[in-house]
Scaffold this active site. Structure first.
Site, PDB file in Angstrom:
ATOM      1  N   ILE A   1       0.863  -1.186   0.000  1.00 21.82           N
ATOM      2  CA  ILE A   1       0.000   0.000   0.000  1.00 21.82           C
ATOM      3  C   ILE A   1       0.897   1.234   0.000  1.00 21.82           C
ATOM      4  CG2 ILE A   1      -1.858   1.232   1.188  1.00 21.82           C
ATOM      5  CD1 ILE A   1      -2.871  -1.390   0.380  1.00 21.82           C
ATOM      6  N   HIS A   2       1.282   1.682  -1.191  1.00 21.82           N
ATOM      7  CA  HIS A   2       2.056   2.907  -1.283  1.00 21.82           C
ATOM      8  C   HIS A   2       1.099   4.069  -1.530  1.00 21.82           C
ATOM      9  CE1 HIS A   2       2.013   2.726  -5.782  1.00 21.82           C
ATOM     10  NE2 HIS A   2       1.822   1.465  -5.504  1.00 21.82           N
TER      11      HIS A   2
END
Lengths: 88, 569
Positions: A14-15
């Site tokens: 989850i960037h």
């Protein structure tokens, strides 16, 4: 309350980009949406809080949804984690 | 000067040095509730103005924003609207009696600090984004220093301590490159530079301070070089390099999005041979549509013991996660022969290529084989992994391997470990007996992959490593071609997939011939993909079939090569 576990299927985890999409998605619902990883819990409305969890590809997280529209919110979030995330 | 090349390309231009506006604490303490309320309002107002500003940039069509730019801007909006930042700032104002300026500096400073100390490179790079939005809020809170969009002369190369993502996006067309003291490969400024095709070098260090406005600067964004006021010779060299680079980029870009379809509509699949996840970016950059051969030797080499199931799982998973849902063919252990392991004592053999290697080791040392199969089955959850067995010479080996695969699945079931059960199983066709009995083998497996390098040396009894007989190593030998043609025919007849992952797949001379034989799947080093694609999209299948027919009637490779050269010229 609805709670469900997901394996993160995108290589970078989850960037910033998926986090942005996720926050925008949860804004559509009245329910409170939280994310839990290793006993740490954050609301899904803050970029900083989500990024500070450092969620990587292959890790397992839980999503907890609570509120009037939790059923439709859970469906949308399910779609995000099972399909859309891979393309982000 | 050296730095990290983050966006390839060459720029030659004039330097424009940008110094950061210093932000400083005022040390002022608020006196009463009224001024506290006023400061909170000033903060909200500044955030709103900052968001409006980004929305405005987003809608500014003259900037020619890419998809990446828009996404980064949207991320910035989410950062600005972050309830956690507001909560912290409001607390600092209400209870710490700080004014907006000081509260924002402190809150953002703390957050930047947290991110800079994370053990994840990507997250460390986010510190710059947070600093950037802090600066944006400050800019709008302190009305006095209202800065307008910067104007630049044509051919400007920006030299700065660091560049914020929003600066990069609003640079405009006159900026042809930038170099910064700080920064990393994953900073948003780097990502945007790459998307825009502007050469950029980051992390150059203090040496950059020596550059003055108007200095001539040459940037090599691929390898990360910065030249200051270079001599005429170097400028001339780099002007040439730049032209060559632009030509190749244009050509690649043109081809990247083009599907490999012949002029009469036959779809071909072009895949890549890789040795690990690090090669994946290159594959997609060259327009590859999956992995036709993932060598697993890297996993076993340069270490003191066999990799554990988990170590292998991580290796395959990394590739699977990056495969964009495209097929990845994993070749099981292919050691022995010329590939030796220091910790695995294989006695010296008189004919190692004809000896104890690859599947022969796996069927003997089932413990090693099961470990690898389990790791692949587990990783297959994360992508379309397929298993490929090398060095198959008869059908019993395939059946034995299938039994062991079933054992591996059973073990995983017993351990209650998640895995994908219906993973496709294929074999390499690289031993003449396998090529001749392709009709038999096709009934046992999901796919074939022709390994021309070994097939050629085994068919012709030529040691590839022996320099005295290299002239005999000849994939265009009619005997080799007949074997390849038979494998493709049998696979197509029995409707199983057939690909080629040997060097012949990357040989432009062979492309039309192989197409004519009925091959539709080619796998090669990523760099060769555009070359082969170019041949495919400019020819039709009937020509390829005619060429193939002609070639199959010729009696020696000299004539065959001469004939094929006429079509590739």
């Amino acid at each position: 309350m609805i709670s469900k576990d997901y394996i993160i299927t995108s290589p970078q985890g989850i960037h910033a980009r998926p986090a942005t999409t996720l926050i925008k998605l949860t804004k559509n619902f009245k329910s409170t949406v939280s994310l839990k990883k290793n006993d740490k819990l954050v609301r899904l409305n803050s970029m900083l809080n989500i990024l500070s969890m450092v969620i990587k590809g292959g890790e397992t997280i839980s999503i907890i949804i609570e509120g009037d529209d939790e059923i439709i919110a859970a469906e949308a979030i399910d779609l995000f984690f099972t399909q859309q995330l891979k393309e982000l | 000067m050296n730095g990290i090349g983050v966006s390839p390309g060459i720029s030659i231009g004039k330097a424009r040095v940008i110094k950061k506006v210093q932000i400083a604490l005022t040390g002022i303490l608020l006196k009463d509730e009224v001024s506290i309320a006023a400061e909170v309002e000033r903060f909200d107002h500044a955030v709103n103005k900052a968001i409006n500003e980004i929305e405005f940039i987003k809608q500014n069509t003259s900037l020619n924003l890419h998809e990446e730019d828009i996404q980064i801007l949207e991320t910035q909006i989410e950062f600005l609207a972050d309830p956690q930042i507001r909560e912290d700032v409001v607390e600092k104002i209400s209870f710490g009696k700080r004014n907006v300026n000081d509260a924002v500096i402190e809150v953002i400073g703390n957050m930047v600090n947290v991110f800079e100390n994370m053990d994840d490179e990507y997250m460390r790079a986010r510190a710059a984004d947070i600093q950037d939005i802090g600066n944006r809020i400050l800019k709008h809170a302190n009305l006095s220093d209202h800065t307008h969009a910067q104007q630049f002369d044509p051919d400007t190369i920006i030299i700065a301590e660091d560049i914020s993502p929003s600066d990069t996006i609003t640079m405009g067309k006159h900026v042809i490159g930038f170099a910064t003291q700080a920064g990393s490969k994953t900073s948003h400024a780097a990502i945007i530079a790459k998307a825009k095709g502007i050469p950029a070098v980051v992390g150059c260090g203090d040496g950059l301070g020596a550059i003055n406005n108007g200095d001539i600067v040459v940037l090599d964004g691929a390898i990360g070089l910065v030249f200051i006021n270079p001599d005429q010779q170097l400028i001339a060299d780099y002007t040439k390099k730049k032209a060559v680079y632009i030509e190749s980029v244009n050509w690649l870009r043109q081809l990247k999005e083009v599907k490999p379809i012949t002029t009469d509509g036959t779809k071909i699949t072009l895949m890549a041979n890789i040795s690990g996840a690090d090669d994946m970016e290159d594959v997609f950059d060259n327009g590859g549509e999956g992995i036709g051969l993932l060598r697993t030797e890297l996993l076993f080499m340069n270490r003191d013991s066999f990799p554990t199931e988990n170590e292998q799982f991580e290796f395959y998973k990394k590739v699977a996660l990056q495969s964009k849902s495209k097929a990845v063919i994993v070749r099981t252990i292919d050691i022995g022969g010329d590939k030796q392991l220091s910790y695995f004592n294989l006695p010296a053999e008189q004919n190692p290529f004809l000896g104890y290697r690859a599947i022969r080791i796996c069927l003997d040392r089932t413990d090693l084989f099961i470990t690898q199969l389990k790791a692949i089955l587990r990783a297959a959850i994360f992508g379309d992994l397929k298993i490929m067995l090398p060095m198959i010479s008869n059908v019993q080996e395939v059946r034995e391997a299938k039994n062991i695969l079933a054992l591996a699945k059973n073990e995983l079931l017993k351990e209650n470990t998640a895995f994908k059960a219906d993973v496709e199983l294929g074999i390499m066709i690289e031993i003449p007996s396998a090529a001749i009995t392709a009709d038999i083998l096709a009934k046992e497996v999901d796919f074939f992959s022709i390994g021309t390098n070994d097939l050629c040396q085994y068919t012709l009894a030529v040691d590839r490593m022996n320099e005295k007989i290299t002239h005999l190593y000849d994939p265009f030998n009619p005997g080799v071609l007949r074997l390849i043609s038979n494998v493709i025919d049998q696979a197509n007849k029995q409707k199983i997939h057939v690909g080629m992952c040997g060097e012949m797949a990357a040989d432009p001379l062979a492309t039309l011939l192989l197409l004519g034989m009925g091959l539709t799947n080619f796998s090669m080093g990523a760099a060769a993909i555009p070359v082969i694609k170019n041949i495919i999209i400019n020819n039709d299948l009937s020509t390829a079939k005619r060429i193939c027919e002609e070639v199959m009637h010729m009696d020696n490779s000299q004539n065959i090569i001469k004939y094929l050269k006429e079509f590739t010229a």
